[in-house]
Design a protein around this motif. Structure first.
Motif, short mmCIF file in Angstrom:
data_model
loop_
_atom_site.label_atom_id
_atom_site.label_comp_id
_atom_site.label_asym_id
_atom_site.label_seq_id
_atom_site.Cartn_x
_atom_site.Cartn_y
_atom_site.Cartn_z
N UNK A 1 0.72 -1.04 0.02
CA UNK A 1 0.09 -0.20 0.05
C UNK A 1 0.92 1.23 -0.09
N UNK A 2 0.13 2.34 -0.46
CA UNK A 2 1.07 3.73 -0.36
C UNK A 2 1.56 3.74 0.98
N UNK A 3 0.92 3.74 2.05
CA UNK A 3 1.36 3.95 3.46
C UNK A 3 2.35 2.89 3.61
N UNK A 4 2.50 1.86 3.42
CA UNK A 4 3.48 0.87 3.80
C UNK A 4 4.85 1.25 3.09
N UNK B 1 17.44 5.11 -2.10
CA UNK B 1 16.50 4.00 -1.85
C UNK B 1 15.37 4.73 -1.01
N UNK B 2 15.54 5.57 0.14
CA UNK B 2 14.41 5.97 0.79
C UNK B 2 13.54 6.80 0.23
N UNK B 3 14.09 7.60 -0.93
CA UNK B 3 13.34 8.36 -1.63
C UNK B 3 12.46 7.48 -2.58
N UNK B 4 12.92 6.40 -3.19
CA UNK B 4 12.03 5.64 -3.94
C UNK B 4 10.82 5.20 -3.18
N UNK B 5 10.93 5.12 -2.01
CA UNK B 5 9.83 4.49 -1.25
C UNK B 5 9.11 5.64 -0.61
N UNK B 6 9.59 6.76 -0.09
CA UNK B 6 8.71 7.71 0.65
C UNK B 6 8.27 8.82 -0.29
N UNK C 1 2.08 9.61 -4.87
CA UNK C 1 0.68 8.81 -5.02
C UNK C 1 -0.21 8.92 -4.14
N UNK C 2 0.09 9.14 -2.72
CA UNK C 2 -0.59 9.28 -1.73
C UNK C 2 -1.55 10.51 -1.90
N UNK C 3 -0.78 11.72 -2.13
CA UNK C 3 -1.51 13.15 -2.17
C UNK C 3 -2.35 13.36 -3.39
N UNK C 4 -2.03 12.54 -4.30
CA UNK C 4 -2.82 12.66 -5.57
C UNK C 4 -4.07 11.87 -5.44
N UNK C 5 -3.95 10.62 -5.20
CA UNK C 5 -5.00 9.67 -4.94
C UNK C 5 -5.89 9.96 -3.80
N UNK D 1 2.16 17.99 -0.16
CA UNK D 1 3.38 17.13 -0.28
C UNK D 1 4.73 17.84 -0.40
N UNK D 2 4.71 18.69 -1.19
CA UNK D 2 6.22 19.38 -1.38
C UNK D 2 6.42 20.35 -0.28
N UNK D 3 5.48 20.81 0.51
CA UNK D 3 5.67 21.53 1.60
C UNK D 3 6.33 20.79 2.86
N UNK D 4 6.11 19.48 2.89
CA UNK D 4 7.32 18.92 3.97
C UNK D 4 8.57 19.12 3.59
N UNK D 5 8.93 19.13 2.29
CA UNK D 5 10.21 19.11 1.71
C UNK D 5 10.77 20.85 2.43
#
Length: 585
Positions: A427-430, A485-490, A496-500, A514-518
């Motif tokens: 899942x996106x959250x996982x 590697x962490x980027x590919x997952x998070x 995906x999460x913020x679009x869906x 979602x970009x605001x977190x950056x």
């Protein structure tokens, strides 16, 4: 009896609906650039994506061509100290991820994603040209150092440089929140086959970002360090022009979503209406709450949203009073809102805890362009007669992403699907949670490298000298690879999460969030640097991060971020388990 025109219009509407049901037209309300329904076979899907992915690749090449080596330019050419340079870089990077809120509101409410990208790309290009001039014209940059004497930049030189830099930050505000959403808009949500392809699009979108970043962190960093900064900034400006050309080239193939009005206004209406009706009771039967009877939502370009049970105080905005039941007039949107409008605000509130946990992750990510580079400056950067620019080590982060995207899409997802039974493997959250864990490992790796480096400093008696130690810079590779590697997952998971999970008419805004977190991650990094410097330099001590890192303890800083990452991950797991998915019609 209606007029001939009305009859003709009804007939045309009927034909279009018939075509939609038969699959000729898209079923998600998308239109062409002239506002007409679009044929599925001739528009959108993967055929429109090369232009969008090409735009993103060139734009990211331009951005990282500035960002990757910016700390070096500030220290070497503008003669700033380590902490000041790192703070300026993270503040600018944070602003680049804050301005998307401006572009998102304009895109969702008024201009649409296409025209927002077009306008802000032009601003971006002007900023790139200004920056190139500031690094090329002698009068716009300080003189070179003479021995240990380095003349500081004048206020006017700073003004020109930072004017160009922050024009770029403004330009990114219209591109970042819109390009990924605009690309995802090319896939019809009502078509199951296209909906699956949308998940792959986000992977390849991030892949294209990192192709641009790879060229920047290798070729452009080398050009900047060896051929001059005027050329090193001029090449990214050229690629920004190519990005604009690529984007406009695909216009005839694009699918467009109509802007749905100001999302901020709609949220304010819900708050005002619920406050105005604070004394009314919410009915047990949610079907008694106000909603339009039409097939589509009252919000342009949005599907209806199902009622959810939490935050019932906001449901008061959709409660019909006796006066409103008796009145035949159109309801006042500041006194009565639809269930869909109320659910929009609820969705944003539910997203908030997940969003907040991305801030610490972004603070970790920010170290690649700041403290990782400064750490590398005091390591052995030579291979024979060749000198490796410390900032170019971020190439390994990019290589990690480029390797992991196809591995994840083609190998990890099919294997995980067999165990989880989910269409996308995890899942996106996982997926996001796995990335948070890996980011903690990257800070641990950076701390271990710094411990070894400081051990050599002590053994060789180099504490009082700002010189490199005989420890190869390639020992930094694991920390860069782990960040990748962490980027590919998070990061892809966040896309995906913020679009869906976002409401249909708020997708640009949610992408901006979602970009605001950056942005906040960069600001958090600046804040932590400031606090660490303040508390560790009391009593005349050099502190953890002095200008001469051989006298400091950068490893303590990395351990601090690793500890924050562990705490952040625990909070994320709790929030992810509580999260309730969006229910759209």
């Amino acid at each position: 009896m209606g007029s001939v025109e009305e009859h003709s219009s009804l007939l045309e509407d009927g034909l279009i609906q018939q075509d939609e049901s038969s699959g000729l037209y898209t079923g998600d309300g998308s239109v062409d650039i002239n506002g007409n329904p679009v044929l599925k076979q001739k528009t959108g899907n993967w055929k429109a994506c090369p232009f969008i992915l090409g735009t993103e690749c060139c734009e990211r090449l331009a951005y990282y061509g500035i960002a990757t080596n910016l700390v070096t330019y500030l220290t070497i050419k503008l003669h700033e100290g380590n902490v000041s340079a790192a703070r300026n870089v993270t503040t600018w990077s944070g602003t680049c991820y804050l301005t998307p809120l401006i572009g998102a509101v304009l895109a969702d409410a008024y201009w649409g994603r296409y025209w927002t990208i077009a306008v802000f790309s032009s601003i971006y290009f002007i900023g790139m040209c200004t920056l190139t001039l500031s690094a090329s014209i002698p009068a716009l940059k300080p003189a070179e150092c003479v021995g240990s004497l380095c003349p500081p930049a004048t206020p006017s030189q700073y003004a020109v440089f930072f004017f160009g830099l922050y024009l770029i930050a403004l330009g990114t505000g219209g591109i970042k929140p819109c390009v990924s959403s605009f690309g995802a808009d090319q896939f019809d949500d009502s078509d199951p086959k296209e909906r699956v392809k949308k998940g792959s699009f986000f992977n390849w979108f991030y892949f294209s970002i990192n192709i641009g970043a790879l060229i920047s962190s290798s070729f452009l960093v080398y050009v900047q360090d060896n051929a001059g900064w005027g050329l090193g900034f001029g090449i990214p400006a050229l690629f920004m022009a190519i990005a604009i050309g690529s984007f406009f080239s695909g216009t005839s193939l694009y699918r467009f979503q109509r802007p749905g009005g100001s999302p901020i206004t709609r949220m304010c209406q819900v708050l005002v209406a619920s406050f105005h009706k604070w004394n009314l009771e919410v009915p047990q039967d949610s079907s008694l709450l106000y909603e339009t009877q039409d097939k589509h939502s009252a919000i342009e370009g949005s599907r209806k949203l199902g009622h959810s049970d939490e935050l019932k105080c906001l449901d008061k905005a959709a409660v019909l009073s006796e006066a409103e039941m008796k009145s035949g007039d159109l309801p006042d949107p500041w006194r009565l809102c639809t269930v869909t409008q109320v659910e929009e605000l609820k969705i944003l509130i539910r997203m908030f805890p997940i969003w907040a946990t991305g801030i610490v992750f972004s603070a970790v990510y920010a170290q690649m362009s700041t403290m990782f580079v400064e750490q590398g400056m005091l390591m052995d950067t030579t291979i024979g007669s060749f000198t490796i620019p410390p900032a170019s080590l971020s190439t390994f982060d990019v290589i990690s992403v480029i390797c992991w995207v196809p591995i994840y899409d083609r190998i990890v997802v099919p294997i995980a699907r067999k165990f989880t039974g989910q269409e996308r493997g995890f899942s996106v959250l996982q997926r996001m949670g796995i990335g948070l864990f890996i980011s903690m490992l990257s800070m641990t790796a950076a701390a271990l490298v710094e411990i070894k480096r400081l051990q050599l400093v002590k053994e060789l008696g180099l504490a009082g000298e700002a010189v490199a130690v005989p420890l190869s810079i390639f020992w930094q590779i694991p920390q860069y690879m782990l960040v990748g590697a962490s980027e590919v997952f998070t990061f892809i998971g966040q896309l995906e999460f913020f679009y869906e999970q976002s409401p249909d008419a708020m997708r640009s805004l949610c992408s901006a969030l979602s970009l605001l977190t950056t942005s906040f991650g960069n600001y958090l990094s600046s804040f932590i640097l400031t606090m660490v410097t303040y508390f560790t330099t009391t009593g005349g001590k050099p502190g953890w991060i002095p200008d001469n890192l051989n006298e400091g303890h950068l490893d303590y800083f990395f351990w601090l971020l690793a500890g924050l990452s562990v705490l952040n991950m625990l909070v994320y797991v709790f929030c992810a388990n509580k999260y309730k998915q969006k229910k759209a019609s």
